[in-house]
Design a protein around this motif. Structure first.
Motif, mmCIF file in Angstrom:
data_model
loop_
_atom_site.group_PDB
_atom_site.id
_atom_site.type_symbol
_atom_site.label_atom_id
_atom_site.label_comp_id
_atom_site.label_asym_id
_atom_site.label_seq_id
_atom_site.Cartn_x
_atom_site.Cartn_y
_atom_site.Cartn_z
ATOM 1 N N LEU A 161 7.818 33.959 -7.387
ATOM 2 C CA LEU A 161 7.288 33.423 -8.460
ATOM 3 C C LEU A 161 7.426 34.493 -9.970
ATOM 4 O O LEU A 161 6.753 33.881 -10.718
ATOM 5 C CB LEU A 161 5.648 33.408 -8.235
ATOM 6 C CG LEU A 161 5.400 32.318 -7.120
ATOM 7 C CD1 LEU A 161 3.868 31.987 -7.076
ATOM 8 C CD2 LEU A 161 6.053 30.931 -7.407
ATOM 9 N N VAL A 207 0.516 31.538 -12.743
ATOM 10 C CA VAL A 207 1.754 30.822 -12.963
ATOM 11 C C VAL A 207 1.669 29.797 -14.249
ATOM 12 O O VAL A 207 0.837 29.105 -14.604
ATOM 13 C CB VAL A 207 2.207 29.920 -11.625
ATOM 14 C CG1 VAL A 207 3.466 28.989 -11.911
ATOM 15 C CG2 VAL A 207 2.184 30.696 -10.626
ATOM 16 N N PRO A 247 3.162 25.901 -7.828
ATOM 17 C CA PRO A 247 3.811 26.664 -6.753
ATOM 18 C C PRO A 247 4.004 25.599 -5.385
ATOM 19 O O PRO A 247 3.057 25.262 -4.791
ATOM 20 C CB PRO A 247 2.947 27.761 -6.351
ATOM 21 C CG PRO A 247 2.074 27.977 -7.454
ATOM 22 C CD PRO A 247 2.211 26.651 -8.137
ATOM 23 N N PRO A 267 9.085 27.668 -9.317
ATOM 24 C CA PRO A 267 8.388 27.788 -8.215
ATOM 25 C C PRO A 267 8.283 27.341 -6.803
ATOM 26 O O PRO A 267 7.217 26.917 -6.435
ATOM 27 C CB PRO A 267 6.892 27.802 -9.141
ATOM 28 C CG PRO A 267 7.144 26.699 -9.965
ATOM 29 C CD PRO A 267 8.551 26.750 -10.379
#
Length: 358
Positions: A161, A207, A247, A267
C-alpha cells in the motif's frame, strides 16, 4: 613475473607501458525523464550519481508535477551547484525527441512505464546514445513456513500500500506456502479492514486516492477480469467514488491469467498458494518483470536458493524491498536495465577510458 617475462621474450619489451590504467570521465549532458509518483526521490536517485560522475542533467519531469520540477532546480542551485548543471525543462512528451536528437545530449535515463521506456530506448538507439531504464514491476512477496508470520503480514501491508499502491517496487503478488496461507490471508485481510481511506492531507488517513481516473479504471478493470475468471474477493473489489479504490485482496487466481503477470498499479494484493519453495520460485519468476523480490524464511538453505534463483534486480530476505543510496538499484527483463545509486550508478554515464603511456 614469469608470465611477464615470457610475454616480453615473445613480443619485445617495447610492448610494456611505464604507466597504464583506467580513467572514468563524464559523458556530458544527460536527459532524465522522471515520473510523478515520487517526484523528488526519483529525481535525486537519478541525478545524484550522474552529477557525482561530473555530468550535467536536464530534467523532463511528469507534466502533472511542474512545481516539483521547478523546486528541484531551485534546490540544486541553493545547494551550491553552478548555474546550468541541473536544469528543468517544462516541455511536453512530444518534445523529448528533439532533446534526445541534440548532439550535446550524450545519454538519457527514464523511470516510468514499459511503453515510455521502450519509446525512449528506441529514440536513443536511433542516435546511438546510452540509456538507463527503471520501469514497472510485479514484485513477488514469498512467505514460507519458517517465517515470522506477524512480521511478514505487517510488512506485506506496507509493501503493498505504499503510495496507495502506486509504486514500481511495491509488493504485488503474495506467494504463500500452503502451510501458512490461511492464517496469513486472515491476518492481512483484518489489517486491510482497519485501514482508513480518505483525504490524503489528513494525518489519520492510511490510503488516499489514485492519481488519475485512468489509473483507477485500469486497476478496476484488472480486478473485475480476475473476479470473472473465478478469483475470490476477501475485501474491497470495487471503486468507492472519485479516484478512491479500497484496499483489495484477491485469492484463487488462475496463475495463467494475463492479469496475474501484469503490474497492478493500485492497492490490490494478489494472493497465490504453492506447495513448496521450488513452486514459489517458479511462480515468482513467471512474469515478464524483474525489479524486486521479498522472501520470508529463517531456513538458511531456502534463503540461499531464493537469493540465487529469484530473477530480480533486488532480493530482500525478511525485509521490505526499498532503494538505498549505498546499494545499486534497478531491474532486469521488462523492468529495465542499468543501475541507479551506489558505485554502479555513478559509473553508468561515464567513459571508461583505458590509458597507456610508454
Amino acid at each position: 613475473i614469469l608470465l611477464r617475462n615470457a610475454y616480453a621474450n615473445a613480443t619485445g619489451a617495447e610492448h610494456f607501458a611505464s604507466r597504464s590504467g583506467i580513467r572514468y570521465q563524464p559523458l556530458g549532458v544527460i536527459l532524465a525523464v522522471m515520473p510523478w509518483n515520487f517526484p523528488f526521490w526519483q529525481v535525486f536517485r537519478c541525478a545524484a550519481p550522474a552529477l557525482m560522475a561530473g555530468n550535467t542533467l536536464l530534467l523532463k519531469h511528469a507534466s502533472n508535477v511542474p512545481q516539483s520540477a521547478l523546486t528541484l532546480e531551485q534546490i540544486f542551485r541553493e545547494g551550491g551547484f553552478p548555474p546550468g548543471v541541473f536544469q528543468t525543462l517544462l516541455i511536453t512528451a512530444a518534445q523529448v525527441a528533439e532533446v534526445v536528437a541534440d548532439e550535446r545530449v550524450r545519454g538519457a535515463a527514464l523511470t516510468g512505464s514499459e511503453a515510455a521506456g521502450s519509446s525512449l530506448a528506441r529514440l536513443a538507439g536511433q542516435y546511438l546514445k546510452k540509456t538507463v531504464l527503471e520501469l514497472g514491476g510485479s514484485d513477488p512477496f514469498i512467505v514460507l513456513p519458517s517465517a515470522d508470520l506477524e512480521a511478514a503480514v505487517a510488512t506485506a501491508v506496507t509493501a503493498r500500500l505504499i503510495n496507495n499502491g502506486q509504486s514500481c517496487i511495491a509488493a504485488k503478488r503474495f506467494i504463500l506456502h500452503r502451510a501458512i496461507a490461511e492464517p496469513f490471508t486472515a491476518a492481512m485481510t483484518e489489517r486491510f479492514r482497519r485501514l482508513k481511506v480518505g483525504d490524503p492531507l489528513d494525518p489519520q488517513t492510511d490510503v488516499g486516492p489514485l492519481a488519475t481516473p485512468s489509473i483507477l479504471q485500469e486497476v478496476d478493470g484488472q480486478v473485475q477480469a480476475l473476479v470473472q475468471a473465478g478469483a475470490k474477493v476477501h475485501i474491497g473489489g470495487s471503486p468507492l467514488g472519485g479516484n478512491f479504490y479500497p484496499p483489495t485482496i484477491l485469492s484463487d487466481i488462475p496463475p495463467d491469467h494475463p492479469v496475474a503477470h501484469q503490474e497492478v498499479f493500485g492497492p490490490v494484493a494478489l494472493l497465490f498458494t504453492v506447495p513448496d519453495v521450488s513452486a514459489a520460485i517458479e511462480l515468482a519468476n513467471g512474469t515478464p518483470f524483474g525489479l524486486g523480490a521479498s522472501a520470508w524464511t529463517t531456513d538458511p538453505e531456502e534463503q540461499e536458493r531464493l537469493l540465487e534463483e529469484l530473477e530480480a534486480g533486488s532480493v530482500f530476505i525478511n525485509g521490505l524491498v526499498k532503494s538505498d543510496p549505498r546499494l545499486p538499484f534497478g531491474g532486469i527483463k521488462r523492468s529495465g536495465y542499468g543501475r541507479e545509486l551506489s558505485r554502479e550508478g555513478i559509473l553508468e554515464f561515464v567513459n571508461v577510458k583505458t590509458i597507456w603511456v610508454k
